[in-house]
Design a protein around this motif. Structure first.
Motif, PDB file in Angstrom:
ATOM      1  N   GLY A  69       0.831  -1.203   0.000  1.00  0.00           N
ATOM      2  CA  GLY A  69       0.000   0.000   0.000  1.00  0.00           C
ATOM      3  C   GLY A  69       0.858   1.242   0.000  1.00  0.00           C
ATOM      4  O   GLY A  69       1.841   1.351   0.730  1.00  0.00           O
ATOM      5  N   THR A  70       0.506   2.196  -0.841  1.00  0.00           N
ATOM      6  CA  THR A  70       1.299   3.412  -1.024  1.00  0.00           C
ATOM      7  C   THR A  70       0.893   4.491  -0.032  1.00  0.00           C
ATOM      8  O   THR A  70      -0.295   4.660   0.261  1.00  0.00           O
ATOM      9  N   ILE A  71       1.891   5.212   0.471  1.00  0.00           N
ATOM     10  CA  ILE A  71       1.640   6.363   1.334  1.00  0.00           C
ATOM     11  C   ILE A  71       1.672   7.625   0.473  1.00  0.00           C
ATOM     12  O   ILE A  71       2.612   7.842  -0.303  1.00  0.00           O
ATOM     13  N   GLY A  72       0.671   8.466   0.591  1.00  0.00           N
ATOM     14  CA  GLY A  72       0.639   9.747  -0.113  1.00  0.00           C
ATOM     15  C   GLY A  72       0.874  10.895   0.855  1.00  0.00           C
ATOM     16  O   GLY A  72       0.248  10.953   1.920  1.00  0.00           O
ATOM     17  N   LEU A  73       1.801  11.767   0.520  1.00  0.00           N
ATOM     18  CA  LEU A  73       2.018  13.008   1.262  1.00  0.00           C
ATOM     19  C   LEU A  73       1.646  14.146   0.336  1.00  0.00           C
ATOM     20  O   LEU A  73       2.209  14.278  -0.758  1.00  0.00           O
ATOM     21  N   THR A  74       0.709  14.972   0.745  1.00  0.00           N
ATOM     22  CA  THR A  74       0.222  16.009  -0.151  1.00  0.00           C
ATOM     23  C   THR A  74       0.344  17.399   0.462  1.00  0.00           C
ATOM     24  O   THR A  74       0.107  17.594   1.660  1.00  0.00           O
ATOM     25  N   PRO A 238      -5.255   5.544  -7.086  1.00  0.00           N
ATOM     26  CA  PRO A 238      -5.910   4.380  -6.472  1.00  0.00           C
ATOM     27  C   PRO A 238      -4.990   3.482  -5.656  1.00  0.00           C
ATOM     28  O   PRO A 238      -5.476   2.711  -4.817  1.00  0.00           O
ATOM     29  N   ASP A 239      -3.662   3.573  -5.860  1.00  0.00           N
ATOM     30  CA  ASP A 239      -2.758   2.731  -5.078  1.00  0.00           C
ATOM     31  C   ASP A 239      -2.478   3.310  -3.695  1.00  0.00           C
ATOM     32  O   ASP A 239      -1.897   2.642  -2.839  1.00  0.00           O
ATOM     33  N   VAL A 240      -2.889   4.572  -3.454  1.00  0.00           N
ATOM     34  CA  VAL A 240      -2.648   5.209  -2.155  1.00  0.00           C
ATOM     35  C   VAL A 240      -3.659   4.688  -1.137  1.00  0.00           C
ATOM     36  O   VAL A 240      -4.872   4.733  -1.359  1.00  0.00           O
ATOM     37  N   ALA A 307      -9.952  14.568  -0.430  1.00  0.00           N
ATOM     38  CA  ALA A 307      -9.820  13.187  -0.889  1.00  0.00           C
ATOM     39  C   ALA A 307     -10.927  12.310  -0.306  1.00  0.00           C
ATOM     40  O   ALA A 307     -11.533  11.494  -1.013  1.00  0.00           O
ATOM     41  N   LEU A 308     -11.205  12.476   0.981  1.00  0.00           N
ATOM     42  CA  LEU A 308     -12.242  11.675   1.623  1.00  0.00           C
ATOM     43  C   LEU A 308     -13.623  12.019   1.063  1.00  0.00           C
ATOM     44  O   LEU A 308     -14.437  11.128   0.786  1.00  0.00           O
ATOM     45  N   ARG A 309     -13.875  13.293   0.891  1.00  0.00           N
ATOM     46  CA  ARG A 309     -15.183  13.698   0.343  1.00  0.00           C
ATOM     47  C   ARG A 309     -15.322  13.287  -1.115  1.00  0.00           C
ATOM     48  O   ARG A 309     -16.437  13.093  -1.610  1.00  0.00           O
ATOM     49  N   GLY A 310     -14.181  13.172  -1.812  1.00  0.00           N
ATOM     50  CA  GLY A 310     -14.201  12.749  -3.210  1.00  0.00           C
ATOM     51  C   GLY A 310     -14.371  11.250  -3.389  1.00  0.00           C
ATOM     52  O   GLY A 310     -14.441  10.763  -4.512  1.00  0.00           O
ATOM     53  N   GLY A 311     -14.429  10.509  -2.285  1.00  0.00           N
ATOM     54  CA  GLY A 311     -14.681   9.076  -2.353  1.00  0.00           C
ATOM     55  C   GLY A 311     -13.445   8.209  -2.266  1.00  0.00           C
ATOM     56  O   GLY A 311     -13.538   6.990  -2.437  1.00  0.00           O
ATOM     57  N   SER A 312     -12.266   8.787  -1.970  1.00  0.00           N
ATOM     58  CA  SER A 312     -11.048   7.984  -1.865  1.00  0.00           C
ATOM     59  C   SER A 312     -11.129   7.063  -0.651  1.00  0.00           C
ATOM     60  O   SER A 312     -11.497   7.491   0.443  1.00  0.00           O
ATOM     61  N   ASN A 313     -10.758   5.802  -0.847  1.00  0.00           N
ATOM     62  CA  ASN A 313     -10.800   4.807   0.221  1.00  0.00           C
ATOM     63  C   ASN A 313      -9.443   4.787   0.912  1.00  0.00           C
ATOM     64  O   ASN A 313      -8.627   3.880   0.720  1.00  0.00           O
ATOM     65  N   VAL A 314      -9.186   5.809   1.725  1.00  0.00           N
ATOM     66  CA  VAL A 314      -7.884   5.976   2.361  1.00  0.00           C
ATOM     67  C   VAL A 314      -8.057   6.312   3.839  1.00  0.00           C
ATOM     68  O   VAL A 314      -9.098   6.796   4.268  1.00  0.00           O
ATOM     69  N   LYS A 315      -6.983   6.016   4.602  1.00  0.00           N
ATOM     70  CA  LYS A 315      -6.842   6.558   5.947  1.00  0.00           C
ATOM     71  C   LYS A 315      -6.140   7.893   5.798  1.00  0.00           C
ATOM     72  O   LYS A 315      -5.257   8.056   4.939  1.00  0.00           O
TER      73      LYS A 315
END
Length: 351
Positions: A69-74, A238-240, A307-315
């Motif tokens: 699983g990829t970590i995203g830093l934005t 999607p990999d994040v 990201a969360l409001r956009g539907g991304s399945n992330v922590k």
């Protein structure tokens, strides 16, 4: 890892890049020049920054583990600004804000008007009742959009004069950042939200590159261009699976963050951030003796929120350097930016 802050992170590199970022106009929707700057900087460090159709930038650092699983830093490169709404009969410009700021924070500010054909003109933001020597109600005149205007530093006395300069509705307006980087580490400027965080991410990238460190999990550094208007990272690759938004920490009221801390936000207007991620960040800050504070920001949203409001399945979690007077004449300290880089490195090495 306690020597990360003083010995390993390249503070001079971080602050030099920050100065160049602050000097590059980039209101939301007008980030072409600053993204080219980041592309060139990534290339200097040996990395490639890809661009999304929307204009965001992504630098991918492959991990050593297989598909954990990829970590995203934005962080976001876009800033507050304005757009020409109309030209008034006297040649002054009426403008509409880009981003959410109080009008009194830009009164008296110098600015640049960027025309569609590439010309730039200087101006000043003023109340339409400009002087107490002329208007008896100048002091009480409400500072709202309809009562503000931009005086151009050109010989214009009519709408036609201004139109001859090539200026028209839809032209972008950027604020003079008025950057001061003092020898004692204090940094005051507009747009530290969020260019200080962009510099912190590149400080992390420079550290990884110089020391030859490979994270165990693949890492994506994501630089967004529409955060100030709410949808910067509404799309997440999607990999994040985990994302940390790196954005400024607010200061004031009942908040504990200072301009030397890395702020860890437990909850903002979008709700609570991931409990486990936030707990790990707090524990690592304690373990590595990194100055930090935990706060709640009810008037705040981040790229993780988008990201969360956009539907991304992330922590998701949120950290960033403490910044005083956000969306105004901001100030932080170099320590806060370096502390942010250090905590992110600690998190990556812990995963």
């Amino acid at each position: 890892m306690s020597d990360l802050i003083n010995n390993q992170l390249n503070r001079d590199y971080i602050l030099d890049l920050l100065a160049r970022l602050l000097a590059t106009p980039s209101p939301s929707g007008y980030c072409m020049a600053i993204m080219k700057l980041l592309e060139a900087e990534a290339e200097k460090l040996g990395w490639t920054m890809e661009r999304t159709p929307k204009g965001n930038g992504i630098i991918t650092i492959p991990g050593t583990d297989i598909d954990p699983g990829t970590i995203g830093l934005t962080a976001h490169v876009d800033t507050l600004g304005a757009m020409v709404r109309s030209i008034k009969p006297n040649g002054m410009l009426r403008f509409t804000p880009i981003g959410g700021y109080a009008m009194h924070t830009v009164e008296g500010e110098y600015c640049l008007v960027h025309t569609r054909d590439g010309r730039r003109y200087e101006g000043t933001v003023l109340s339409s009742k400009t002087s107490v020597h002329v208007f008896p109600d100048a002091r009480d005149w409400k500072r709202e959009e309809a009562n503000m205007e931009i005086r151009l530093d050109e010989s214009v006395d009519s709408k036609a004069d201004t139109e001859k300069l090539g200026i028209g509705p839809g032209d972008i307006i950027s604020w003079d950042p008025r950057t001061r980087m003092l020898p004692n580490g204090w940094i005051k400027s507009r747009h530290l939200d969020d260019k200080a965080s962009v510099a912190a991410l590149f400080g992390l990238l420079e550290w990884l590159t110089r020391r030859g460190v490979k994270p165990s999990r693949t890492l994506k550094l994501i630089f967004s261009t529409y955060e100030e208007v709410g949808h910067g990272n509404a799309y997440m690759p999607p990999d994040v699976t985990e994302v940390i938004a790196v954005d400024m920490g607010a200061i004031g009221d009942d908040l504990t963050t200072t301009e030397r801390d890395v702020s860890i936000c437990a909850k903002d207007s979008s709700g609570p951030y991931d409990y486990e991620m936030t707990s790990v960040l707090i524990a690592l800050a304690k373990k590595e003796h990194i100055r930090y504070a935990v706060d709640i920001y009810p008037q705040y949203g981040s790229d993780a929120s988008a990201a969360l409001r956009g539907g991304s399945n992330v922590k998701a979690a949120l950290i960033g350097p403490g910044v005083h007077a956000s969306h105004g004449m901001e100030r932080t300290h170099a320590d806060a930016i370096v502390n942010t880089s250090a905590l992110l490195i600690a998190y990556l090495l812990d995963r």
